[in-house]
Motif scaffolding. Structure first.
Motif, PDB file in Angstrom:
ATOM      1  N   ILE A  12      32.833  36.873  24.519  1.00 40.68           N
ATOM      2  CA  ILE A  12      33.700  37.721  25.337  1.00 40.68           C
ATOM      3  C   ILE A  12      33.290  39.151  25.047  1.00 40.68           C
ATOM      4  O   ILE A  12      33.074  39.524  23.889  1.00 40.68           O
ATOM      5  CB  ILE A  12      35.183  37.527  24.958  1.00 40.68           C
ATOM      6  N   MET A  13      33.163  39.967  26.077  1.00 41.21           N
ATOM      7  CA  MET A  13      32.846  41.385  25.909  1.00 41.21           C
ATOM      8  C   MET A  13      34.104  42.219  26.120  1.00 41.21           C
ATOM      9  O   MET A  13      34.855  41.975  27.057  1.00 41.21           O
ATOM     10  CB  MET A  13      31.780  41.829  26.914  1.00 41.21           C
ATOM     11  N   ILE A  14      34.321  43.189  25.249  1.00 40.37           N
ATOM     12  CA  ILE A  14      35.393  44.167  25.393  1.00 40.37           C
ATOM     13  C   ILE A  14      34.709  45.515  25.555  1.00 40.37           C
ATOM     14  O   ILE A  14      34.041  45.992  24.629  1.00 40.37           O
ATOM     15  CB  ILE A  14      36.341  44.164  24.183  1.00 40.37           C
ATOM     16  N   GLY A  15      34.855  46.095  26.731  1.00 39.97           N
ATOM     17  CA  GLY A  15      34.122  47.323  27.013  1.00 39.97           C
ATOM     18  C   GLY A  15      32.631  47.049  27.000  1.00 39.97           C
ATOM     19  O   GLY A  15      32.171  45.933  27.244  1.00 39.97           O
ATOM     20  N   ASP A  16      31.864  48.079  26.678  1.00 40.36           N
ATOM     21  CA  ASP A  16      30.404  47.948  26.667  1.00 40.36           C
ATOM     22  C   ASP A  16      29.835  47.607  25.301  1.00 40.36           C
ATOM     23  O   ASP A  16      28.663  47.247  25.194  1.00 40.36           O
ATOM     24  CB  ASP A  16      29.757  49.261  27.135  1.00 40.36           C
ATOM     25  N   ASP A  17      30.643  47.726  24.243  1.00 44.79           N
ATOM     26  CA  ASP A  17      30.044  47.637  22.913  1.00 44.79           C
ATOM     27  C   ASP A  17      30.778  46.745  21.911  1.00 44.79           C
ATOM     28  O   ASP A  17      30.464  46.772  20.731  1.00 44.79           O
ATOM     29  CB  ASP A  17      29.881  49.034  22.326  1.00 44.79           C
ATOM     30  N   ILE A  18      31.742  45.937  22.354  1.00 44.51           N
ATOM     31  CA  ILE A  18      32.404  44.999  21.447  1.00 44.51           C
ATOM     32  C   ILE A  18      32.217  43.592  22.002  1.00 44.51           C
ATOM     33  O   ILE A  18      32.582  43.299  23.135  1.00 44.51           O
ATOM     34  CB  ILE A  18      33.906  45.320  21.289  1.00 44.51           C
ATOM     35  N   GLU A  19      31.625  42.728  21.183  1.00 41.12           N
ATOM     36  CA  GLU A  19      31.379  41.343  21.576  1.00 41.12           C
ATOM     37  C   GLU A  19      32.047  40.410  20.575  1.00 41.12           C
ATOM     38  O   GLU A  19      31.866  40.555  19.362  1.00 41.12           O
ATOM     39  CB  GLU A  19      29.877  41.052  21.628  1.00 41.12           C
ATOM     40  N   ILE A  20      32.817  39.459  21.090  1.00 41.83           N
ATOM     41  CA  ILE A  20      33.457  38.448  20.258  1.00 41.83           C
ATOM     42  C   ILE A  20      32.828  37.112  20.612  1.00 41.83           C
ATOM     43  O   ILE A  20      32.874  36.677  21.762  1.00 41.83           O
ATOM     44  CB  ILE A  20      34.977  38.415  20.489  1.00 41.83           C
ATOM     45  N   SER A  21      32.225  36.451  19.605  1.00 54.79           N
ATOM     46  CA  SER A  21      31.519  35.188  19.822  1.00 54.79           C
ATOM     47  C   SER A  21      32.227  34.056  19.092  1.00 54.79           C
ATOM     48  O   SER A  21      32.750  34.248  17.995  1.00 54.79           O
ATOM     49  CB  SER A  21      30.080  35.279  19.294  1.00 54.79           C
ATOM     50  N   GLN A  29      40.759  25.231  13.388  1.00 54.70           N
ATOM     51  CA  GLN A  29      40.256  26.557  13.050  1.00 54.70           C
ATOM     52  C   GLN A  29      39.068  26.928  13.931  1.00 54.70           C
ATOM     53  O   GLN A  29      38.193  26.108  14.203  1.00 54.70           O
ATOM     54  CB  GLN A  29      39.813  26.639  11.589  1.00 54.70           C
ATOM     55  N   VAL A  30      39.082  28.177  14.379  1.00 53.22           N
ATOM     56  CA  VAL A  30      37.992  28.720  15.180  1.00 53.22           C
ATOM     57  C   VAL A  30      37.384  29.882  14.407  1.00 53.22           C
ATOM     58  O   VAL A  30      38.103  30.776  13.961  1.00 53.22           O
ATOM     59  CB  VAL A  30      38.503  29.218  16.552  1.00 53.22           C
ATOM     60  N   LYS A  31      36.093  29.863  14.203  1.00 58.31           N
ATOM     61  CA  LYS A  31      35.414  30.954  13.503  1.00 58.31           C
ATOM     62  C   LYS A  31      34.835  31.898  14.548  1.00 58.31           C
ATOM     63  O   LYS A  31      34.063  31.476  15.412  1.00 58.31           O
ATOM     64  CB  LYS A  31      34.313  30.417  12.592  1.00 58.31           C
ATOM     65  N   LEU A  32      35.249  33.171  14.462  1.00 54.02           N
ATOM     66  CA  LEU A  32      34.808  34.192  15.408  1.00 54.02           C
ATOM     67  C   LEU A  32      33.816  35.132  14.745  1.00 54.02           C
ATOM     68  O   LEU A  32      33.950  35.447  13.572  1.00 54.02           O
ATOM     69  CB  LEU A  32      36.003  35.024  15.893  1.00 54.02           C
ATOM     70  N   GLY A  33      32.872  35.605  15.525  1.00 55.29           N
ATOM     71  CA  GLY A  33      31.976  36.675  15.099  1.00 55.29           C
ATOM     72  C   GLY A  33      32.267  37.879  15.976  1.00 55.29           C
ATOM     73  O   GLY A  33      32.416  37.751  17.187  1.00 55.29           O
ATOM     74  N   ILE A  34      32.385  39.051  15.362  1.00 54.26           N
ATOM     75  CA  ILE A  34      32.710  40.264  16.114  1.00 54.26           C
ATOM     76  C   ILE A  34      31.610  41.291  15.880  1.00 54.26           C
ATOM     77  O   ILE A  34      31.342  41.668  14.739  1.00 54.26           O
ATOM     78  CB  ILE A  34      34.074  40.836  15.682  1.00 54.26           C
ATOM     79  N   SER A  35      30.988  41.732  16.969  1.00 53.84           N
ATOM     80  CA  SER A  35      30.001  42.807  16.906  1.00 53.84           C
ATOM     81  C   SER A  35      30.633  44.038  17.532  1.00 53.84           C
ATOM     82  O   SER A  35      31.045  44.006  18.695  1.00 53.84           O
ATOM     83  CB  SER A  35      28.744  42.435  17.684  1.00 53.84           C
ATOM     84  N   ALA A  36      30.738  45.103  16.735  1.00 58.79           N
ATOM     85  CA  ALA A  36      31.355  46.340  17.214  1.00 58.79           C
ATOM     86  C   ALA A  36      30.721  47.516  16.489  1.00 58.79           C
ATOM     87  O   ALA A  36      30.138  47.352  15.417  1.00 58.79           O
ATOM     88  CB  ALA A  36      32.856  46.305  16.937  1.00 58.79           C
ATOM     89  N   PRO A  37      30.846  48.710  17.066  1.00 61.16           N
ATOM     90  CA  PRO A  37      30.333  49.901  16.378  1.00 61.16           C
ATOM     91  C   PRO A  37      31.027  50.084  15.026  1.00 61.16           C
ATOM     92  O   PRO A  37      32.166  49.642  14.830  1.00 61.16           O
ATOM     93  CB  PRO A  37      30.707  51.040  17.325  1.00 61.16           C
ATOM     94  N   LYS A  38      30.334  50.729  14.111  1.00 62.13           N
ATOM     95  CA  LYS A  38      30.879  50.921  12.764  1.00 62.13           C
ATOM     96  C   LYS A  38      32.156  51.743  12.737  1.00 62.13           C
ATOM     97  O   LYS A  38      32.953  51.622  11.814  1.00 62.13           O
ATOM     98  CB  LYS A  38      29.830  51.564  11.860  1.00 62.13           C
TER      99      LYS A  38
END
Length: 76
Positions: A12-21, A29-38
């Motif tokens: 799932i993308m939130i805006g242009d720079d946050i990705e939740i996988s 249980q669901v394990k999420l990975g979050i890519s976001a700016p520092k």
């Protein structure tokens, strides 16, 4: 609230720079990975609420402490 269905390895993308996988699903249980700016803080909700409570407590000053400081500066 927006509700989305995702499968394993989908995102799932939130805006242009946050990705939740979705990284894994094991039982309930669901394990999420979050890519976001520092500069974006990411916390579990219970930790976020604890931080908010601590911040709120830290900003509250007892009236007696204010009175003591006021009296201290009046004497000088």
């Amino acid at each position: 609230m927006l509700v989305l269905t995702r499968r394993l390895k989908e995102s799932i993308m939130i805006g242009d720079d946050i990705e939740i996988s979705i990284l894994s699903i094991e039982g309930d249980q669901v394990k999420l990975g979050i890519s976001a700016p520092k500069n974006v803080d990411i916390h579990r909700k219970e930790i976020y609420l604890s931080i908010q409570q601590e911040n709120s407590s830290a900003t509250q000053t007892e009236s007696s402490a204010i009175e003591i400081l006021s009296n201290f500066f009046k004497k000088q």
